[in-house]
Design a protein around this motif. Sequence first.
Motif, PDB file in Angstrom:
ATOM      1  N   ASN A   1       0.862   6.343  -7.127  1.00  0.00           N
ATOM      2  CA  ASN A   1      -0.421   6.844  -7.612  1.00  0.00           C
ATOM      3  C   ASN A   1      -0.883   8.165  -7.009  1.00  0.00           C
ATOM      4  O   ASN A   1      -1.761   8.808  -7.591  1.00  0.00           O
ATOM      5  CB  ASN A   1      -1.512   5.791  -7.374  1.00  0.00           C
ATOM      6  CG  ASN A   1      -1.258   4.542  -8.177  1.00  0.00           C
ATOM      7  OD1 ASN A   1      -1.462   4.529  -9.380  1.00  0.00           O
ATOM      8  ND2 ASN A   1      -0.785   3.497  -7.532  1.00  0.00           N
ATOM      9  N   CYS A   2      -0.369   8.552  -5.866  1.00  0.00           N
ATOM     10  CA  CYS A   2      -0.861   9.759  -5.191  1.00  0.00           C
ATOM     11  C   CYS A   2       0.134  10.908  -5.203  1.00  0.00           C
ATOM     12  O   CYS A   2      -0.264  12.056  -5.350  1.00  0.00           O
ATOM     13  CB  CYS A   2      -1.184   9.456  -3.723  1.00  0.00           C
ATOM     14  SG  CYS A   2      -2.466   8.260  -3.470  1.00  0.00           S
ATOM     15  N   LYS A   3       1.390  10.592  -5.012  1.00  0.00           N
ATOM     16  CA  LYS A   3       2.397  11.623  -4.765  1.00  0.00           C
ATOM     17  C   LYS A   3       2.472  12.659  -5.886  1.00  0.00           C
ATOM     18  O   LYS A   3       2.676  13.839  -5.634  1.00  0.00           O
ATOM     19  CB  LYS A   3       3.757  10.974  -4.546  1.00  0.00           C
ATOM     20  CG  LYS A   3       4.741  11.849  -3.856  1.00  0.00           C
ATOM     21  CD  LYS A   3       5.955  11.076  -3.423  1.00  0.00           C
ATOM     22  CE  LYS A   3       6.860  11.978  -2.634  1.00  0.00           C
ATOM     23  NZ  LYS A   3       8.037  11.284  -2.164  1.00  0.00           N
ATOM     24  N   GLU A   4       2.255  12.235  -7.123  1.00  0.00           N
ATOM     25  CA  GLU A   4       2.313  13.142  -8.260  1.00  0.00           C
ATOM     26  C   GLU A   4       1.304  14.280  -8.141  1.00  0.00           C
ATOM     27  O   GLU A   4       1.546  15.402  -8.571  1.00  0.00           O
ATOM     28  CB  GLU A   4       2.050  12.347  -9.539  1.00  0.00           C
ATOM     29  CG  GLU A   4       2.124  13.157 -10.804  1.00  0.00           C
ATOM     30  CD  GLU A   4       1.877  12.287 -12.018  1.00  0.00           C
ATOM     31  OE1 GLU A   4       0.882  12.549 -12.715  1.00  0.00           O
ATOM     32  OE2 GLU A   4       2.664  11.363 -12.255  1.00  0.00           O
TER      33      GLU A   4
ATOM     34  N   THR B   1      -5.757  12.315  -1.925  1.00  0.00           N
ATOM     35  CA  THR B   1      -6.220  10.964  -1.622  1.00  0.00           C
ATOM     36  C   THR B   1      -6.238  10.136  -2.900  1.00  0.00           C
ATOM     37  O   THR B   1      -6.376  10.673  -4.002  1.00  0.00           O
ATOM     38  CB  THR B   1      -7.639  10.974  -1.022  1.00  0.00           C
ATOM     39  OG1 THR B   1      -8.553  11.501  -1.984  1.00  0.00           O
ATOM     40  CG2 THR B   1      -7.682  11.792   0.258  1.00  0.00           C
ATOM     41  N   CYS B   2      -6.093   8.855  -2.738  1.00  0.00           N
ATOM     42  CA  CYS B   2      -6.220   7.946  -3.874  1.00  0.00           C
ATOM     43  C   CYS B   2      -6.612   6.571  -3.351  1.00  0.00           C
ATOM     44  O   CYS B   2      -6.438   6.264  -2.168  1.00  0.00           O
ATOM     45  CB  CYS B   2      -4.948   7.887  -4.703  1.00  0.00           C
ATOM     46  SG  CYS B   2      -3.503   7.280  -3.844  1.00  0.00           S
ATOM     47  N   SER B   3      -7.169   5.783  -4.251  1.00  0.00           N
ATOM     48  CA  SER B   3      -7.569   4.431  -3.880  1.00  0.00           C
ATOM     49  C   SER B   3      -7.426   3.519  -5.093  1.00  0.00           C
ATOM     50  O   SER B   3      -7.394   3.967  -6.236  1.00  0.00           O
ATOM     51  CB  SER B   3      -9.014   4.403  -3.384  1.00  0.00           C
ATOM     52  OG  SER B   3      -9.893   4.784  -4.420  1.00  0.00           O
ATOM     53  N   ASP B   4      -7.342   2.252  -4.813  1.00  0.00           N
ATOM     54  CA  ASP B   4      -7.297   1.242  -5.855  1.00  0.00           C
ATOM     55  C   ASP B   4      -8.557   1.408  -6.713  1.00  0.00           C
ATOM     56  O   ASP B   4      -9.663   1.452  -6.171  1.00  0.00           O
ATOM     57  CB  ASP B   4      -7.263  -0.138  -5.197  1.00  0.00           C
ATOM     58  CG  ASP B   4      -6.920  -1.236  -6.167  1.00  0.00           C
ATOM     59  OD1 ASP B   4      -7.367  -1.169  -7.327  1.00  0.00           O
ATOM     60  OD2 ASP B   4      -6.222  -2.178  -5.758  1.00  0.00           O
ATOM     61  N   PRO B   5      -8.419   1.525  -8.040  1.00  0.00           N
ATOM     62  CA  PRO B   5      -9.585   1.757  -8.895  1.00  0.00           C
ATOM     63  C   PRO B   5     -10.694   0.706  -8.739  1.00  0.00           C
ATOM     64  O   PRO B   5     -11.870   1.033  -8.910  1.00  0.00           O
ATOM     65  CB  PRO B   5      -9.010   1.724 -10.315  1.00  0.00           C
ATOM     66  CG  PRO B   5      -7.566   2.020 -10.151  1.00  0.00           C
ATOM     67  CD  PRO B   5      -7.182   1.501  -8.806  1.00  0.00           C
TER      68      PRO B   5
ATOM     69  N   CYS C   1       0.826  -1.208   0.000  1.00  0.00           N
ATOM     70  CA  CYS C   1       0.000   0.000   0.000  1.00  0.00           C
ATOM     71  C   CYS C   1       0.858   1.254   0.000  1.00  0.00           C
ATOM     72  O   CYS C   1       0.498   2.247  -0.632  1.00  0.00           O
ATOM     73  CB  CYS C   1      -0.969  -0.012   1.176  1.00  0.00           C
ATOM     74  SG  CYS C   1      -2.367  -1.131   0.944  1.00  0.00           S
ATOM     75  N   ARG C   2       1.983   1.254   0.700  1.00  0.00           N
ATOM     76  CA  ARG C   2       2.876   2.418   0.668  1.00  0.00           C
ATOM     77  C   ARG C   2       3.425   2.626  -0.737  1.00  0.00           C
ATOM     78  O   ARG C   2       3.522   3.751  -1.218  1.00  0.00           O
ATOM     79  CB  ARG C   2       4.008   2.259   1.682  1.00  0.00           C
ATOM     80  CG  ARG C   2       3.593   2.617   3.093  1.00  0.00           C
ATOM     81  CD  ARG C   2       4.788   2.782   4.005  1.00  0.00           C
ATOM     82  NE  ARG C   2       5.612   1.605   4.103  1.00  0.00           N
ATOM     83  CZ  ARG C   2       5.443   0.608   4.964  1.00  0.00           C
ATOM     84  NH1 ARG C   2       4.446   0.662   5.822  1.00  0.00           N
ATOM     85  NH2 ARG C   2       6.253  -0.420   4.987  1.00  0.00           N
ATOM     86  N   LYS C   3       3.774   1.536  -1.401  1.00  0.00           N
ATOM     87  CA  LYS C   3       4.262   1.620  -2.787  1.00  0.00           C
ATOM     88  C   LYS C   3       3.153   2.152  -3.690  1.00  0.00           C
ATOM     89  O   LYS C   3       3.393   2.995  -4.550  1.00  0.00           O
ATOM     90  CB  LYS C   3       4.732   0.248  -3.262  1.00  0.00           C
ATOM     91  CG  LYS C   3       5.280   0.263  -4.662  1.00  0.00           C
ATOM     92  CD  LYS C   3       5.735  -1.112  -5.097  1.00  0.00           C
ATOM     93  CE  LYS C   3       6.224  -1.048  -6.536  1.00  0.00           C
ATOM     94  NZ  LYS C   3       6.529  -2.364  -7.075  1.00  0.00           N
TER      95      LYS C   3
END
Length: 139
Positions: free
Chosen positions: A27-30, A68-72, A20-22
């Motif tokens: 997916n979020c940091k950008e 925020t982001c989540s698995d699609p 999840c950290r990866k």
Amino acid sequence: MRYLLLIPLLALSFSLSAQCRKFAKENCKESLQNYIPSGQSNTAELKPGERYQFMVTFYKGQHYRVVTCSDPKLGKLQFTIRNAKRQLYYDNEGNENRTFDFKVASTQQLVISLLIPKSAEANSDELMGCVSAIVGFRL
């Protein structure tokens, strides 16, 4: 014997946390763009209908962005920001916003909640995925 069963369970837990950290990093940091990561990022693995909450300290006069982001496969991610008295500052329910920019007038701790709404799909109980929130600031 009981402890031997606990060791593989702990190893699996650490492995999922690292995944999840990866996921958050990729997916979020950008979405932080010109904001500097504060180091206050939180990730969890959730099923539909579950919520993850954590507290973050925000400092007076700073500009912040919460991403925020989540698995699609989990669908829409709802997130809220509340103060310590549970007063609502932000809720993205009803829109697709995955980021929120704001400036705090006084140093305070805020509660960030990530929620995967319960899905109508029959197999949603078996569905799990990563969710993450990253906090950045701008000088």
